[in-house]
Write a protein that holds these residues in place. Structure first.
Motif, PDB file in Angstrom:
ATOM      1  N   ARG A   1      31.734   9.439 -29.004  1.00 28.02           N
ATOM      2  CA  ARG A   1      32.031   8.476 -27.946  1.00 28.02           C
ATOM      3  C   ARG A   1      33.471   7.986 -28.054  1.00 28.02           C
ATOM      4  NH1 ARG A   1      32.239   3.141 -28.342  1.00 28.02           N
ATOM      5  NH2 ARG A   1      30.866   2.827 -30.110  1.00 28.02           N
ATOM      6  N   ARG A   2      33.895   7.645 -29.262  1.00 27.36           N
ATOM      7  CA  ARG A   2      35.246   7.110 -29.420  1.00 27.36           C
ATOM      8  C   ARG A   2      36.317   8.160 -29.105  1.00 27.36           C
ATOM      9  NH1 ARG A   2      33.197   4.619 -34.616  1.00 27.36           N
ATOM     10  NH2 ARG A   2      32.490   2.560 -33.976  1.00 27.36           N
ATOM     11  N   ARG A   3      36.018   9.442 -29.351  1.00 30.09           N
ATOM     12  CA  ARG A   3      37.026  10.473 -29.101  1.00 30.09           C
ATOM     13  C   ARG A   3      37.069  10.889 -27.640  1.00 30.09           C
ATOM     14  NH1 ARG A   3      36.428   8.804 -33.463  1.00 30.09           N
ATOM     15  NH2 ARG A   3      36.442   9.931 -35.448  1.00 30.09           N
ATOM     16  N   THR A   4      35.954  10.698 -26.920  1.00 26.91           N
ATOM     17  CA  THR A   4      35.893  11.274 -25.572  1.00 26.91           C
ATOM     18  C   THR A   4      35.513  10.303 -24.458  1.00 26.91           C
ATOM     19  OG1 THR A   4      33.563  11.806 -25.767  1.00 26.91           O
ATOM     20  CG2 THR A   4      35.119  13.493 -26.515  1.00 26.91           C
ATOM     21  N   ARG A   5      34.998   9.130 -24.776  1.00 32.63           N
ATOM     22  CA  ARG A   5      34.402   8.189 -23.813  1.00 32.63           C
ATOM     23  C   ARG A   5      32.962   8.572 -23.439  1.00 32.63           C
ATOM     24  NH1 ARG A   5      37.228   4.182 -21.863  1.00 32.63           N
ATOM     25  NH2 ARG A   5      35.824   3.765 -20.121  1.00 32.63           N
ATOM     26  N   LEU A   6      32.375   9.557 -24.089  1.00 34.53           N
ATOM     27  CA  LEU A   6      30.977   9.888 -23.824  1.00 34.53           C
ATOM     28  C   LEU A   6      30.095   8.645 -24.020  1.00 34.53           C
ATOM     29  CD1 LEU A   6      28.885  12.836 -24.598  1.00 34.53           C
ATOM     30  CD2 LEU A   6      28.396  10.942 -26.109  1.00 34.53           C
ATOM     31  N   GLY A   7      29.298   8.323 -23.022  1.00 32.50           N
ATOM     32  CA  GLY A   7      28.386   7.184 -23.141  1.00 32.50           C
ATOM     33  C   GLY A   7      29.025   5.837 -22.875  1.00 32.50           C
ATOM     34  N   MET A   8      30.294   5.828 -22.455  1.00 27.30           N
ATOM     35  CA  MET A   8      30.951   4.554 -22.193  1.00 27.30           C
ATOM     36  C   MET A   8      30.838   4.142 -20.728  1.00 27.30           C
ATOM     37  SD  MET A   8      34.489   4.434 -24.288  1.00 27.30           S
ATOM     38  CE  MET A   8      34.566   4.196 -26.050  1.00 27.30           C
TER      39      MET A   8
ATOM     40  N   THR B   1      28.760   3.782 -16.797  1.00 27.05           N
ATOM     41  CA  THR B   1      27.756   2.847 -16.308  1.00 27.05           C
ATOM     42  C   THR B   1      26.368   3.127 -16.865  1.00 27.05           C
ATOM     43  OG1 THR B   1      27.804   4.203 -14.334  1.00 27.05           O
ATOM     44  CG2 THR B   1      28.783   2.042 -14.172  1.00 27.05           C
ATOM     45  N   CYS B   2      26.064   4.382 -17.195  1.00 25.99           N
ATOM     46  CA  CYS B   2      24.693   4.630 -17.652  1.00 25.99           C
ATOM     47  C   CYS B   2      24.537   4.385 -19.151  1.00 25.99           C
ATOM     48  CB  CYS B   2      24.185   6.000 -17.225  1.00 25.99           C
ATOM     49  SG  CYS B   2      24.524   7.344 -18.357  1.00 25.99           S
ATOM     50  N   GLN B   3      25.643   4.151 -19.838  1.00 29.99           N
ATOM     51  CA  GLN B   3      25.599   3.778 -21.255  1.00 29.99           C
ATOM     52  C   GLN B   3      24.738   4.731 -22.083  1.00 29.99           C
ATOM     53  OE1 GLN B   3      27.202   0.788 -22.899  1.00 29.99           O
ATOM     54  NE2 GLN B   3      28.492   1.405 -21.204  1.00 29.99           N
ATOM     55  N   GLY B   4      24.912   6.006 -21.835  1.00 30.03           N
ATOM     56  CA  GLY B   4      24.239   6.992 -22.669  1.00 30.03           C
ATOM     57  C   GLY B   4      22.927   7.520 -22.120  1.00 30.03           C
ATOM     58  N   GLU B   5      22.471   6.923 -21.023  1.00 26.40           N
ATOM     59  CA  GLU B   5      21.171   7.325 -20.470  1.00 26.40           C
ATOM     60  C   GLU B   5      21.069   8.836 -20.259  1.00 26.40           C
ATOM     61  OE1 GLU B   5      20.275   5.375 -16.703  1.00 26.40           O
ATOM     62  OE2 GLU B   5      19.635   7.335 -15.996  1.00 26.40           O
ATOM     63  N   LEU B   6      22.085   9.427 -19.655  1.00 21.78           N
ATOM     64  CA  LEU B   6      22.022  10.860 -19.376  1.00 21.78           C
ATOM     65  C   LEU B   6      22.699  11.706 -20.443  1.00 21.78           C
ATOM     66  CD1 LEU B   6      22.712  11.239 -15.554  1.00 21.78           C
ATOM     67  CD2 LEU B   6      20.558  11.396 -16.759  1.00 21.78           C
ATOM     68  N   CYS B   7      23.755  11.160 -21.061  1.00 23.64           N
ATOM     69  CA  CYS B   7      24.607  12.022 -21.891  1.00 23.64           C
ATOM     70  C   CYS B   7      24.199  12.019 -23.359  1.00 23.64           C
ATOM     71  CB  CYS B   7      26.056  11.605 -21.756  1.00 23.64           C
ATOM     72  SG  CYS B   7      26.338   9.889 -22.179  1.00 23.64           S
ATOM     73  N   ALA B   8      23.527  10.963 -23.817  1.00 24.09           N
ATOM     74  CA  ALA B   8      23.270  10.851 -25.256  1.00 24.09           C
ATOM     75  C   ALA B   8      22.455  12.042 -25.766  1.00 24.09           C
ATOM     76  CB  ALA B   8      22.555   9.548 -25.567  1.00 24.09           C
ATOM     77  N   CYS B   9      21.411  12.416 -25.026  1.00 25.59           N
ATOM     78  CA  CYS B   9      20.567  13.508 -25.507  1.00 25.59           C
ATOM     79  C   CYS B   9      21.323  14.829 -25.454  1.00 25.59           C
ATOM     80  CB  CYS B   9      19.265  13.578 -24.719  1.00 25.59           C
ATOM     81  SG  CYS B   9      19.491  13.623 -22.954  1.00 25.59           S
ATOM     82  N   ARG B  10      22.171  14.984 -24.418  1.00 25.84           N
ATOM     83  CA  ARG B  10      22.970  16.220 -24.337  1.00 25.84           C
ATOM     84  C   ARG B  10      23.969  16.274 -25.488  1.00 25.84           C
ATOM     85  NH1 ARG B  10      24.537  15.222 -18.077  1.00 25.84           N
ATOM     86  NH2 ARG B  10      22.472  15.540 -17.177  1.00 25.84           N
ATOM     87  N   GLY B  11      24.610  15.122 -25.735  1.00 25.19           N
ATOM     88  CA  GLY B  11      25.585  15.065 -26.828  1.00 25.19           C
ATOM     89  C   GLY B  11      24.921  15.365 -28.158  1.00 25.19           C
ATOM     90  N   ALA B  12      23.707  14.807 -28.343  1.00 21.39           N
ATOM     91  CA  ALA B  12      22.983  15.039 -29.597  1.00 21.39           C
ATOM     92  C   ALA B  12      22.676  16.526 -29.744  1.00 21.39           C
ATOM     93  CB  ALA B  12      21.689  14.219 -29.622  1.00 21.39           C
ATOM     94  N   GLY B  13      22.365  17.171 -28.618  1.00 26.00           N
ATOM     95  CA  GLY B  13      22.082  18.603 -28.639  1.00 26.00           C
ATOM     96  C   GLY B  13      23.297  19.408 -29.078  1.00 26.00           C
ATOM     97  N   ILE B  14      24.451  19.012 -28.568  1.00 25.61           N
ATOM     98  CA  ILE B  14      25.679  19.743 -28.926  1.00 25.61           C
ATOM     99  C   ILE B  14      25.996  19.537 -30.410  1.00 25.61           C
ATOM    100  CG2 ILE B  14      28.178  19.830 -28.557  1.00 25.61           C
ATOM    101  CD1 ILE B  14      27.624  19.251 -25.624  1.00 25.61           C
ATOM    102  N   LEU B  15      25.844  18.300 -30.882  1.00 28.30           N
ATOM    103  CA  LEU B  15      26.094  18.035 -32.304  1.00 28.30           C
ATOM    104  C   LEU B  15      25.125  18.827 -33.175  1.00 28.30           C
ATOM    105  CD1 LEU B  15      26.905  14.243 -32.288  1.00 28.30           C
ATOM    106  CD2 LEU B  15      28.240  15.985 -33.465  1.00 28.30           C
ATOM    107  N   GLU B  16      23.887  18.915 -32.709  1.00 27.42           N
ATOM    108  CA  GLU B  16      22.876  19.638 -33.472  1.00 27.42           C
ATOM    109  C   GLU B  16      23.261  21.106 -33.631  1.00 27.42           C
ATOM    110  OE1 GLU B  16      19.091  21.722 -34.402  1.00 27.42           O
ATOM    111  OE2 GLU B  16      20.378  22.014 -32.666  1.00 27.42           O
ATOM    112  N   ARG B  17      23.861  21.655 -32.561  1.00 27.29           N
ATOM    113  CA  ARG B  17      24.297  23.050 -32.632  1.00 27.29           C
ATOM    114  C   ARG B  17      25.375  23.220 -33.706  1.00 27.29           C
ATOM    115  NH1 ARG B  17      25.885  24.994 -26.851  1.00 27.29           N
ATOM    116  NH2 ARG B  17      25.137  22.981 -26.341  1.00 27.29           N
ATOM    117  N   HIS B  18      26.170  22.168 -33.902  1.00 30.13           N
ATOM    118  CA  HIS B  18      27.240  22.262 -34.892  1.00 30.13           C
ATOM    119  C   HIS B  18      26.723  22.050 -36.318  1.00 30.13           C
ATOM    120  CE1 HIS B  18      30.959  22.683 -32.495  1.00 30.13           C
ATOM    121  NE2 HIS B  18      30.190  22.204 -31.539  1.00 30.13           N
ATOM    122  N   HIS B  19      25.866  21.024 -36.526  1.00 33.52           N
ATOM    123  CA  HIS B  19      25.449  20.767 -37.913  1.00 33.52           C
ATOM    124  C   HIS B  19      24.055  21.298 -38.237  1.00 33.52           C
ATOM    125  CE1 HIS B  19      23.115  17.433 -36.468  1.00 33.52           C
ATOM    126  NE2 HIS B  19      24.148  16.717 -36.127  1.00 33.52           N
TER     127      HIS B  19
END
Lengths: 548, 423
Positions: free
Chosen positions: A462-469, A471-489
């Protein structure tokens, strides 16, 4: 991140991944010192990430503190050049409301000019034309070169610059003690916040750049600095209400600055002394929210019918003058302490006080002192060399001409990464797919941040990209972001825990302003994550900070 | 203290979006065109960015049909379609092209064309002309043009109908729109016939202008606003003399009621409730027992009903379908609610033609498979699209009524047999 640097002796160990620490690491590295930057959590996890994001012109201090004002305007001009991708030259207005009277304004313009600030007196009608969001009842207005600065980008760019100049960086490592050789500091003991592993890093000079947390770090080294934490609360509005910074033209007070930052506007701040045990878990109170709204509406009446996105609080490190340990005489200026002369502890420097605006100057002061100790004589070049992302780019003119044709997410990314945007893959559906729709963050931008910008979890992302910052405050993007991180770690459990903490952290900031649309949205989000997806109600509170 | 928080409710409609994305699921364009960002992003999400800097305006917003299906789908009453249209008007680069201006000015073009209708109809049907229009103006040569009438509806009405209308016990004012006036006066004649039979006289509005929907879609906003003010003045006069204003086109009706205040910022709150679709007025007359109907015993038709997008938005489908279902010899086949794709002038444009047809395809298939005699529909541009794409004829429900009613008997039932009927 495993600490592989245990055996090496650095010239300088910088503790604290805020603007000051990152700036100091950059300055040290640019002067050829072997440097390591150590941060307890993530970059900008402290006060650097919890302020107005105001690029002061210095006008705010012109009357009360001419020295700070002059410092501010010098840094203002420097940052517009070296950190241009983090800065937006919005300009600012100091407006006088009928209740404030014109006395302050009359002296204000002269004070500004004396400090070297280009202050221009405007007719109220002209000010309203320039900034339609301003209170139409204003009786006076002064235009100043205020702007907005994105502290997340600024710190990231400083970290990148430090690394480009050979510095090492360790996040999620907390200093638990110091290695001493008699009265000399020669290293720090670390504990990983990820896996609890302990390690030691050796260095000739240790710079304490931890803001208010520096109080504790100094204690670990056995020296005492009288610091006082002052909480400042702010509100974020859902979209950009004003395009120029709006200030009340009066003695600095509560909630008298409205800053347009990226897609939103921020009103602040309040100021309350708090005890040290609250600095890691600050809450914005109902009284503060009311105060911010009530005063904010005076600057811009339309705040009354604009959605409040969230509330957050930062903590200023107020430093008592060494000559007055009672704490009554507080300096807001830069404090650079040489503990060798002050406390007889050599190899230890504390840089504190100051403000985001003067981070570069603070870094310069601390680095100058470190160089003296190390017998190095190299000039500071941080005021001339542009930060990564702000380099002049031959493609600049071309890019400007073509920005209309870029996709919205690439336009948004240009704003975030400046001339480094080219590192973000684009052009195919998989890369261009949006993760965060509110803030237009693509899959490729997330990948770039994860690979290059020290991202361990969603909050870092979030701090590097504004993801989740948005109006929806993560409602739509948090799970997608978590998915991308999961692919990395490649750890589903970690991704789920991360998701739960991220949503809890978002909720923490929404809670104080949870009415109207924000309440509806929060409810909908909880249906989605708890109801539909079965995410645990109580997130595992492990590593990440809970401050909004 | 708490009152401040209680009163801080966003007045910015786009901020009510809770990002559920249902609008994007319902958007006919998103389904066929990956270049269109979808209503959520084009609307409320994009609005935040445009408020930050106008450079964030995305030219892909031109793909929006303005069908308003996103608004119907929205659970939180966000006026997504209005946000998108307003953004196009405010931020889109360049002036509307000659083609767009011509397509938008349905009234001017109609006025010119009806003066030499046979020639215009003949010419517009010629392959070389269509080829030329396609290459020079980018009006797709696969599109069949609506035919122009030799006599405008207004002229017919003045000559044959106007005199007797005040003899009826009640009157309404009729907003006929460009299509009835220049292309298909028969629908207007059918309305006069039906309303008269129900005991209702018909007035025309004084100086009616085009409703402006095509001008809004093609960003000719100044002209649209000027026309809107003229129309509102005429409608206010009609309301003052006690007339409801009725339209036979769901799109004209929707534009007068909703696009005027939302997109053109022309206030209509004082008369909005008096503007309605003809089928709504007719249904209510019958339902409230104020008018009686007698149907022809020999009427036998299998009719599929298509809901135009703006009818969906008005929420008045039930009036048209209920009227159709009253007809004893009519077998009613409801079609799935699905955009036909033409969206007024959109489907005429070469760059959109394929999207237009792709959007309508599921509807066309359903119509072809339904085995209906004709399709009933309250919108003229849907009619062009469906007739061209399926070969199945399309009739307005008012025309269906005109054909199914035993007019003489109905006039008798309503006590207006003595008044000379318009022929």
């Amino acid at each position: 991140m495993k600490n592989v640097n245990a055996r090496k002796e650095y010239d300088v160990i910088v503790i604290g991944g805020g603007a000051t620490g990152a700036g100091t690491a950059r300055d040290c590295a640019m002067r050829g010192l072997s440097t390591i930057l150590i941060e307890r959590l993530d970059f900008t996890a402290g006060a650097s990430g919890r302020n107005h994001g105001l690029l002061h012109s210095g006008a705010r201090y012109a009357h009360t503190d001419p020295e700070s004002a002059a410092e501010c305007i010098r840094e203002n001009i420097i940052l517009k050049r070296v950190a241009r991708h983090c800065v937006e030259e919005t300009r600012g207005l100091f407006v006088t409301l009928p209740e404030d009277g014109l006395d302050y304004q009359n002296a204000f313009v002269d004070d500004c000019r004396r400090a070297g600030i280009d202050a221009e007196l405007l007719e109220p009608a002209e000010a309203i034309r320039l900034e339609p969001a301003v209170n139409p009842d204003i009786i006076g207005a002064v235009k100043v070169p205020d702007g907005s600065i994105d502290p997340f980008r600024l710190v990231t760019a400083n970290v990148l610059a430090a690394q480009l100049n050979g510095a090492d960086v360790l996040t999620y490592h907390e200093v638990t003690g110091f290695v001493k050789d008699g009265t000399r500091i020669c290293g720090v003991e670390l504990k990983s916040r990820r896996n609890g592993e302990r390690s030691t890093v050796y260095g000739k000079v240790v710079i304490n750049a931890c803001g208010i947390w520096g109080h504790h770090v100094a204690e670990l080294a056995g020296v005492k600095i009288a610091m006082y934490p002052a909480k400042g609360s702010l509100l974020i509005f859902g979209h950009r209400v004003n395009h120029m910074v709006l200030n009340r033209c009066r003695k600095p007070g509560d909630a008298d600055i409205l800053v347009p930052g990226d897609t939103i506007s921020v009103i602040g701040t309040t100021s309350t002394r708090i005890p040290f045990d609250e600095i890691d878990r600050m809450e914005v109170t109902t009284g503060e929210v009311d105060l911010l709204l009530r005063e904010g509406v005076k600057l811009s009446p339309m705040l009354a019918w604009t959605r409040v996105l969230r509330a957050y609080a930062g903590v200023r490190p107020l430093v008592a003058s060494d000559h007055d340990p009672s704490g009554r005489s507080i300096s807001r200026g830069i404090v650079c302490l040489d503990h060798e002369t002050r406390d007889g502890l050599s190899g230890f420097i504390t840089i504190t006080g100051g403000k985001l605006m003067t981070y570069r100057l603070m870094a310069q002061d601390a680095t100058d002192m470190a160089c003296r100790k190390l017998g190095v004589d190299r000039p500071c070049r941080t005021a001339e060399v542009p930060l990564p992302g702000s380099e002049p780019d031959a493609r600049d003119e071309e890019r400007k001409a073509h920005i209309i044709e870029l996709s919205t997410e690439m336009k948004a990314a240009e704003g975030r990464h400046g001339s480094w945007t080219g590192k973000i893959a684009a052009g195919n559906d998989a890369d261009d797919a949006l993760v965060c729709e509110c803030e237009q963050v693509s899959v490729a931008e997330c990948n770039y941040a994860i690979e290059e910008l020290h991202v361990n979890n969603l909050i870092n992302l979030r701090r590097r990209t504004r993801l989740g910052m948005g109006t929806c405050q993560g409602e739509l993007c948090a799970c997608r972001g978590a998915g991308i991180l999961e692919r990395h770690h490649k750890c589903t459990k970690r991704a789920l825990d991360d998701l739960a903490s991220f949503m809890a952290e978002r909720w923490h900031g929404m809670y104080p302003v949870c009415w109207g649309e924000t309440l509806v949205e929060a409810q909908f989000t909880s249906w989605l994550y708890q109801g539909v997806c079965g995410l645990e109600k109580e997130p595992p509170r492990h590593e990440e900070e809970m401050n909004s | 203290m708490m009152t401040l928080q209680q009163q801080n409710i966003s007045d910015n409609n786009f901020e009510s979006c809770i990002k559920c994305t249902i609008c994007t699921v319902y958007c006919p364009v998103t389904a066929v065109n990956p270049d269109y960002p979808g209503p959520k992003q084009a609307g409320p999400d994009g609005e935040r960015y445009r408020l930050k800097k106008p450079v964030f305006y995305d030219e892909a917003l031109k793909y929006c049909l303005n069908c308003k299906r996103c608004e119907v789908a929205c659970p939180n009453n966000v006026k997504i379609g209005d946000i998108i249209q307003s953004a196009r008007i405010k931020y889109a680069k360049g002036k509307p092209s000659l083609r767009d201006t011509m397509l938008a000015n349905t009234d001017f073009m109609g006025n010119m064309a009806t003066r030499m209708a046979p020639l215009v109809n003949f010419t517009l049907g010629l392959r070389p002309v269509k080829y030329l229009l396609d290459r020079t103006m980018k009006i797709d040569d696969r599109r069949t043009f609506p035919r122009y009438a030799s006599q405008r509806f207004e002229s017919w009405f003045g000559r044959h109908a106007a005199a007797s209308q005040d003899s009826y016990p009640h009157t309404v004012s009729y907003f006929h729109g460009c299509y009835v006036n220049y292309n298909y006066p028969q629908l207007g004649k059918d309305l006069v016939k039906v309303l008269n039979a129900l005991g209702v006289g018909v007035h025309l509005l004084d100086g009616e202008k085009c409703c402006g929907v095509a001008k809004i879609a093609n960003r000719c906003v100044d002209e649209a606003t000027r026309d809107a003010h003229t129309n509102m003045k005429a409608i206010r006069e009609a309301t003052a003399r006690g007339d409801e204003t009725v339209a036979t086109s769901s799109t004209c009706c929707f534009t007068l009621r909703d696009e005027y205040p939302h997109v053109l910022r022309v206030d209509n709150h004082d008369v909005r409730d008096h503007i309605m679709l003809a089928t709504r007025l007719i249904y209510r007359l019958i339902d409230e027992g104020k008018a009686k109907v007698a149907f022809r015993p020999d009427y036998r038709k299998r009719v599929a009903y298509h809901v135009p997008c703006h009818m969906e938005k008005l929420g008045w489908t039930i009036y048209s379908t209920s009227l159709l279902k009253m007809i004893p010899g009519l077998e009613f086949i409801p079609l799935d609610s699905h955009c036909c794709g033409i969206a007024g002038t959109y489907g005429f444009k070469k760059e959109y033609y394929d999207y237009s047809q792709a959007i309508g395809e599921p509807l066309f298939r359903q119509i072809r498979e339904s085995g209906c005699d004709f399709v009933a529909c309250d919108c003229e541009t849907c009619k062009w699209q469906i007739e061209m794409s399926t070969g199945v004829p399309v009739e307005n429900p008012v025309s269906v009524l005109a054909a199914a009613l035993d007019i003489a008997k109905t006039r008798e039932l309503n006590g207006v047999a003595a008044i000379p009927a318009v022929e």
